[in-house]
Design a protein around this motif. Structure first.
Motif, PDB file in Angstrom:
ATOM      1  N   GLU A  73       0.828  -1.206   0.000  1.00  0.00           N
ATOM      2  CA  GLU A  73       0.000   0.000   0.000  1.00  0.00           C
ATOM      3  C   GLU A  73       0.864   1.257   0.000  1.00  0.00           C
ATOM      4  O   GLU A  73       0.458   2.296  -0.537  1.00  0.00           O
ATOM      5  CB  GLU A  73      -0.936  -0.003   1.212  1.00  0.00           C
ATOM      6  CG  GLU A  73      -1.937   1.151   1.231  1.00  0.00           C
ATOM      7  CD  GLU A  73      -2.816   1.214  -0.017  1.00  0.00           C
ATOM      8  OE1 GLU A  73      -3.259   2.327  -0.348  1.00  0.00           O
ATOM      9  OE2 GLU A  73      -3.068   0.169  -0.656  1.00  0.00           O
ATOM     10  N   GLU A  74       2.056   1.167   0.553  1.00  0.00           N
ATOM     11  CA  GLU A  74       2.983   2.292   0.490  1.00  0.00           C
ATOM     12  C   GLU A  74       3.298   2.647  -0.962  1.00  0.00           C
ATOM     13  O   GLU A  74       3.423   3.817  -1.326  1.00  0.00           O
ATOM     14  CB  GLU A  74       4.274   1.940   1.238  1.00  0.00           C
ATOM     15  CG  GLU A  74       4.113   1.775   2.740  1.00  0.00           C
ATOM     16  CD  GLU A  74       3.824   3.089   3.418  1.00  0.00           C
ATOM     17  OE1 GLU A  74       4.695   3.972   3.397  1.00  0.00           O
ATOM     18  OE2 GLU A  74       2.711   3.241   3.960  1.00  0.00           O
TER      19      GLU A  74
ATOM     20  N   ARG B 291       3.507   6.660  -1.747  1.00  0.00           N
ATOM     21  CA  ARG B 291       4.369   7.153  -0.675  1.00  0.00           C
ATOM     22  C   ARG B 291       5.816   6.726  -0.872  1.00  0.00           C
ATOM     23  O   ARG B 291       6.736   7.402  -0.383  1.00  0.00           O
ATOM     24  CB  ARG B 291       3.837   6.692   0.685  1.00  0.00           C
ATOM     25  CG  ARG B 291       2.548   7.402   1.090  1.00  0.00           C
ATOM     26  CD  ARG B 291       2.148   7.074   2.518  1.00  0.00           C
ATOM     27  NE  ARG B 291       1.631   5.731   2.659  1.00  0.00           N
ATOM     28  CZ  ARG B 291       0.338   5.394   2.518  1.00  0.00           C
ATOM     29  NH1 ARG B 291      -0.559   6.335   2.217  1.00  0.00           N
ATOM     30  NH2 ARG B 291      -0.057   4.147   2.674  1.00  0.00           N
TER      31      ARG B 291
END
Length: 237
Positions: free
Chosen positions: A56-57, A62
């Motif tokens: 998910e990073e 991100r």
């Protein structure tokens, strides 16, 4: 639905859990390294629990896209600390991280894929990168025609680009490709991208009775093994 399935020309597969027993394989490797210092299945579960948060990073932008080995290594360091194994040597960490390249396939997988390959083009569509997929294929005699998935798409499932890039790699429209997985969320995302879908039950993936025995989303086919998938598709003419 039958007519839609008849248009399928390629099958792409989720790998971790669907084709290979990550939990049992990782536990085996952990036990070989640490013996009775740790519960190997608990360690495997904790390592896997870091999988989605790490990806998910990347999906959220991100951190830049990176191969799964890098995420697995970051996650391994976290889990070693959780289990009081901070003293683990660097060489041991490097080799243990490669345990994901040494996973064993479920018994039905290799013979099922061989039957399917007579009629369809086959590829993994995994969050694992190309080197990892090749190593698993060579270990388990998986007869891929290509390797698709996260590294090709430069993103992680369930982003649509991962499924669409797999179809594009075969010069096929999305509806000519069937995504095969043991995870309803994966199939739901593939269907939203326009692919056909097949659910393979792996009820013991996370431990006895702790995997998905039935699809929780609408799918084109639902089977209990890759061999049954081949049988069902053979009847489609």
């Amino acid at each position: 639905m039958e007519e839609a399935v008849k248009q399928v020309r390629a099958l792409v597969f989720d790998v971790f859990g669907t084709l290979v027993d990550w939990r049992g394989s990782i536990a085996r490797e952990v036990a070989a390294v640490f013996g009775d210092r740790v519960d190997p299945f608990a360690f495997a579960d904790d390592w896997r629990a870091q999988y989605q948060p790490a990806m998910e990073e990347v999906r959220a932008g991100r951190i830049p896209f990176c191969k799964l080995d890098r995420l697995h290594r970051r996650n391994l360091d976290i889990v070693l600390a959780q289990h009081g194994l901070q003293d683990t040597a660097e060489a041991v960490r490097v080799d243990l991280n490669l345990a994901w390249h040494r996973l064993d396939a479920w018994p039905d997988v290799a013979p099922g894929l061989q039957r399917l390959r007579a009629r369809y083009r086959l590829a993994p569509c995994s969050n694992g990168h190309i080197a990892l997929m090749v190593n698993l294929a060579r270990r388990n005699s998986l007869p891929w025609d290509a390797i698709t998935g996260a590294e090709l798409a430069r993103d992680y499932k369930p982003k649509p680009v991962v499924y669409l890039s797999a179809a594009d790699a075969f010069d096929l429209a999305p509806h000519e490709v069937m995504m095969v997985a043991a995870h309803s969320s994966d199939l739901e995302a593939a269907a939203a991208a326009g692919l056909r879908t097949a659910f393979v039950a792996r009820p013991d993936e996370h431990g006895p009775g702790l995997g998905e025995a039935q699809a929780a989303a609408a799918v084109d086919l639902s089977v209990t093994s890759v061999i049954e998938l081949a049988e069902r598709l053979e009847t489609q003419g």
